[in-house]
Every structure is written in C-alpha cells, then in structure tokens.
Design a protein around this motif. Structure first.
Motif, PDB file in Angstrom:
ATOM      1  N   ASP A 193       7.449  11.871   1.416  1.00 53.46           N
ATOM      2  CA  ASP A 193       7.522  11.133   1.372  1.00 53.46           C
ATOM      3  C   ASP A 193       6.667  11.031   0.738  1.00 53.46           C
ATOM      4  OD1 ASP A 193      10.333  11.422   1.185  1.00 53.46           O
ATOM      5  OD2 ASP A 193      10.720  10.702   3.713  1.00 53.46           O
ATOM      6  N   VAL A 194       6.908   9.851  -0.322  1.00 53.38           N
ATOM      7  CA  VAL A 194       6.001   8.119  -1.088  1.00 53.38           C
ATOM      8  C   VAL A 194       6.401   7.232  -0.230  1.00 53.38           C
ATOM      9  CG1 VAL A 194       4.623   7.411  -2.647  1.00 53.38           C
ATOM     10  CG2 VAL A 194       5.398   9.911  -2.867  1.00 53.38           C
ATOM     11  N   ILE A 195       6.008   6.718   0.802  1.00 51.40           N
ATOM     12  CA  ILE A 195       6.231   5.126   1.258  1.00 51.40           C
ATOM     13  C   ILE A 195       5.399   3.689   0.282  1.00 51.40           C
ATOM     14  CG2 ILE A 195       6.456   3.853   3.432  1.00 51.40           C
ATOM     15  CD1 ILE A 195       5.565   7.513   4.491  1.00 51.40           C
ATOM     16  N   VAL A 196       5.605   2.454   0.329  1.00 49.32           N
ATOM     17  CA  VAL A 196       5.073   2.120  -0.310  1.00 49.32           C
ATOM     18  C   VAL A 196       5.715   0.773   1.779  1.00 49.32           C
ATOM     19  CG1 VAL A 196       5.454  -0.832  -1.430  1.00 49.32           C
ATOM     20  CG2 VAL A 196       6.192   1.782  -2.376  1.00 49.32           C
ATOM     21  N   ALA A 197       4.824   0.393   2.056  1.00 46.68           N
ATOM     22  CA  ALA A 197       4.058  -0.769   3.090  1.00 46.68           C
ATOM     23  C   ALA A 197       4.068  -1.797   2.738  1.00 46.68           C
ATOM     24  CB  ALA A 197       3.151   0.482   4.795  1.00 46.68           C
ATOM     25  N   GLU A 198       4.710  -2.533   3.274  1.00 48.40           N
ATOM     26  CA  GLU A 198       4.470  -3.817   2.657  1.00 48.40           C
ATOM     27  C   GLU A 198       4.128  -4.927   3.739  1.00 48.40           C
ATOM     28  OE1 GLU A 198       7.931  -4.521  -1.159  1.00 48.40           O
ATOM     29  OE2 GLU A 198       8.551  -4.906   0.808  1.00 48.40           O
ATOM     30  N   LYS A 216       1.024  -0.675  -0.117  1.00 53.39           N
ATOM     31  CA  LYS A 216       0.445   0.350   0.193  1.00 53.39           C
ATOM     32  C   LYS A 216       0.893   1.534  -0.084  1.00 53.39           C
ATOM     33  CE  LYS A 216      -3.427   2.349   2.598  1.00 53.39           C
ATOM     34  NZ  LYS A 216      -4.361   2.703   4.165  1.00 53.39           N
ATOM     35  N   GLU A 217       0.988   2.470  -0.662  1.00 57.20           N
ATOM     36  CA  GLU A 217       1.345   4.104  -0.503  1.00 57.20           C
ATOM     37  C   GLU A 217       0.773   3.881   0.170  1.00 57.20           C
ATOM     38  OE1 GLU A 217       1.952   5.842  -4.969  1.00 57.20           O
ATOM     39  OE2 GLU A 217       2.732   3.512  -5.368  1.00 57.20           O
ATOM     40  N   ILE A 218       1.821   5.438   0.789  1.00 60.97           N
ATOM     41  CA  ILE A 218       1.137   5.946   1.833  1.00 60.97           C
ATOM     42  C   ILE A 218       2.585   7.342   1.576  1.00 60.97           C
ATOM     43  CG2 ILE A 218       1.264   6.602   4.445  1.00 60.97           C
ATOM     44  CD1 ILE A 218       1.383   3.725   4.144  1.00 60.97           C
ATOM     45  N   VAL A 219       1.185   8.406   1.470  1.00 61.44           N
ATOM     46  CA  VAL A 219       2.408   9.638   1.378  1.00 61.44           C
ATOM     47  C   VAL A 219       1.972  10.515   2.977  1.00 61.44           C
ATOM     48  CG1 VAL A 219       2.395  12.114   0.365  1.00 61.44           C
ATOM     49  CG2 VAL A 219       1.142  10.361  -0.967  1.00 61.44           C
ATOM     50  N   ALA A 220       3.284  11.157   3.590  1.00 63.07           N
ATOM     51  CA  ALA A 220       3.780  10.816   4.251  1.00 63.07           C
ATOM     52  C   ALA A 220       3.553  13.022   4.387  1.00 63.07           C
ATOM     53  CB  ALA A 220       5.563  10.944   5.499  1.00 63.07           C
ATOM     54  N   LEU A 221       2.123  12.854   5.339  1.00 62.52           N
ATOM     55  CA  LEU A 221       1.436  14.057   5.664  1.00 62.52           C
ATOM     56  C   LEU A 221       2.612  15.017   6.761  1.00 62.52           C
ATOM     57  CD1 LEU A 221      -2.214  13.299   4.781  1.00 62.52           C
ATOM     58  CD2 LEU A 221      -0.233  13.959   3.049  1.00 62.52           C
ATOM     59  N   PRO A 222       1.492  16.267   6.260  1.00 61.98           N
ATOM     60  CA  PRO A 222       2.049  17.544   8.178  1.00 61.98           C
ATOM     61  C   PRO A 222       2.175  16.499   9.531  1.00 61.98           C
ATOM     62  CG  PRO A 222       0.918  18.732   5.986  1.00 61.98           C
ATOM     63  CD  PRO A 222       1.364  16.827   5.580  1.00 61.98           C
ATOM     64  N   GLU A 223       0.039  15.799   9.882  1.00 60.48           N
ATOM     65  CA  GLU A 223      -0.441  14.785  10.480  1.00 60.48           C
ATOM     66  C   GLU A 223       0.196  14.166  11.241  1.00 60.48           C
ATOM     67  OE1 GLU A 223      -2.020  16.144   8.005  1.00 60.48           O
ATOM     68  OE2 GLU A 223      -3.787  14.682   7.733  1.00 60.48           O
ATOM     69  N   HIS A 224       1.825  13.801   9.992  1.00 63.94           N
ATOM     70  CA  HIS A 224       2.080  12.537  10.793  1.00 63.94           C
ATOM     71  C   HIS A 224       3.318  12.480  10.836  1.00 63.94           C
ATOM     72  CE1 HIS A 224       0.573  10.253   7.417  1.00 63.94           C
ATOM     73  NE2 HIS A 224      -0.499   9.883   8.351  1.00 63.94           N
ATOM     74  N   LEU A 225       4.403  13.744  11.574  1.00 61.20           N
ATOM     75  CA  LEU A 225       5.302  14.380  11.936  1.00 61.20           C
ATOM     76  C   LEU A 225       5.546  14.944  13.545  1.00 61.20           C
ATOM     77  CD1 LEU A 225       6.449  16.809   8.815  1.00 61.20           C
ATOM     78  CD2 LEU A 225       6.445  14.482   9.069  1.00 61.20           C
ATOM     79  N   ASP A 226       6.564  14.848  13.718  1.00 57.71           N
ATOM     80  CA  ASP A 226       6.539  15.066  15.247  1.00 57.71           C
ATOM     81  C   ASP A 226       7.547  16.347  15.287  1.00 57.71           C
ATOM     82  OD1 ASP A 226       9.305  15.053  14.822  1.00 57.71           O
ATOM     83  OD2 ASP A 226       8.714  12.367  15.887  1.00 57.71           O
ATOM     84  N   GLU A 227       7.912  16.518  16.464  1.00 56.95           N
ATOM     85  CA  GLU A 227       8.614  18.044  16.560  1.00 56.95           C
ATOM     86  C   GLU A 227       9.773  17.898  16.224  1.00 56.95           C
ATOM     87  OE1 GLU A 227       9.165  15.279  20.025  1.00 56.95           O
ATOM     88  OE2 GLU A 227       7.116  16.587  19.301  1.00 56.95           O
TER      89      GLU A 227
END
Length: 140
Positions: free
Chosen positions: A74-79, A8-19
């Motif tokens: 980042d576009v992530i491929v999660a396997e 599955k492709e996942i895009v890292a969005l601003p809400e995924h980020l920490d400080e």
C-alpha cells in the motif's frame, strides 16, 4: 513559506508487517514521530534550533484510531498538522490515507509538552516558535 499541512508518501514494506500480515501499530507511532519532526524542520525548527532555544518536545499522549488495515505494498499518504499550540503544549493531528483512492487507514493525534532542557520542567512556547506553525482548523 510556512507549510500548514505536511504530507509524506510511505510504502508499506514487509518489515512493517506483523503476524497478521498488516502494518504493526508500532510503525504508526514511528511514522507519526518522523513526520512531526520533518514538519517542524520544514517550518524552520530543526532539532538543533530547539537545542539552541533550550527546549524540546516530549510526548504526553498518543491516540490512534485504526480504521482499516494497511497491507504490504500500500502507498500511504501520511499527513500531519498542528491543531493547537499554546502555553506549554501542542496538539498535533495525523491522517494516514491510501494514495490510490483516499481511503483513510487511521487518524491520530499527539499531545506534546514543551520542556526546558536545563530544568526538565515545562516551558512556555515562545512567540518566535508560535509564529512558525500555522494552526490548522482541520480536525480529524
């Protein structure tokens, strides 16, 4: 047709980020749970079928190896794949890669325990369930 490795492709969005401006570790766990459920469903075991079967999977242990930080955009491929399923447990493995160049951000595994919804006690994986998950020899 059974799908041994689910992607599955996942895009890292601003809400995924920490400080620190990289994906927070809680998102890896969430993505692991989400893709495990999706993989199970595409192989014929949706949540409703587990309920009809009288059993559910519960996490016994998560292990995550963080290799490189995921940055916003980042576009992530999660396997994910089932490495082993026997008795009352399943060992599921995961890999998170950058789509553009295959850089491995993280590897992980979850040991799941199958529990009876009636008794709350461990219950054996049925042959019917076992037949729906091709156990992959691929290791993280």
């Amino acid at each position: 047709m059974l799908i041994p490795i689910y992607r599955k492709e996942i895009v890292a969005l601003p809400e995924h980020l920490d400080e620190m401006h990289h994906v927070n570790n809680v998102w890896y766990v969430r993505w692991m749970q989400d893709i495990a459920i999706e993989h199970s469903a595409v192989n014929g075991w949706e949540t409703e079928r587990y309920i009809e079967h009288g059993a559910a999977w519960f996490v016994r242990r998560h292990t995550i190896n963080y290799l490189h930080p995921i940055q916003e955009g980042d576009v992530i491929v999660a396997e994910t794949w089932v490495r082993e399923m026997k008795n009352v447990t399943s060992l599921r493995q995961y890999r998170f890669l950058r789509k553009s160049d295959g850089l491995v951000f993280a590897t992980a595994e979850t040991k799941w325990g199958l529990v009876s919804l009636k008794t709350g006690r461990p219950t054996k994986v049925s042959p019917e369930m076992l037949a729906c998950f091709l156990q992959c020899e691929e290791k993280i």
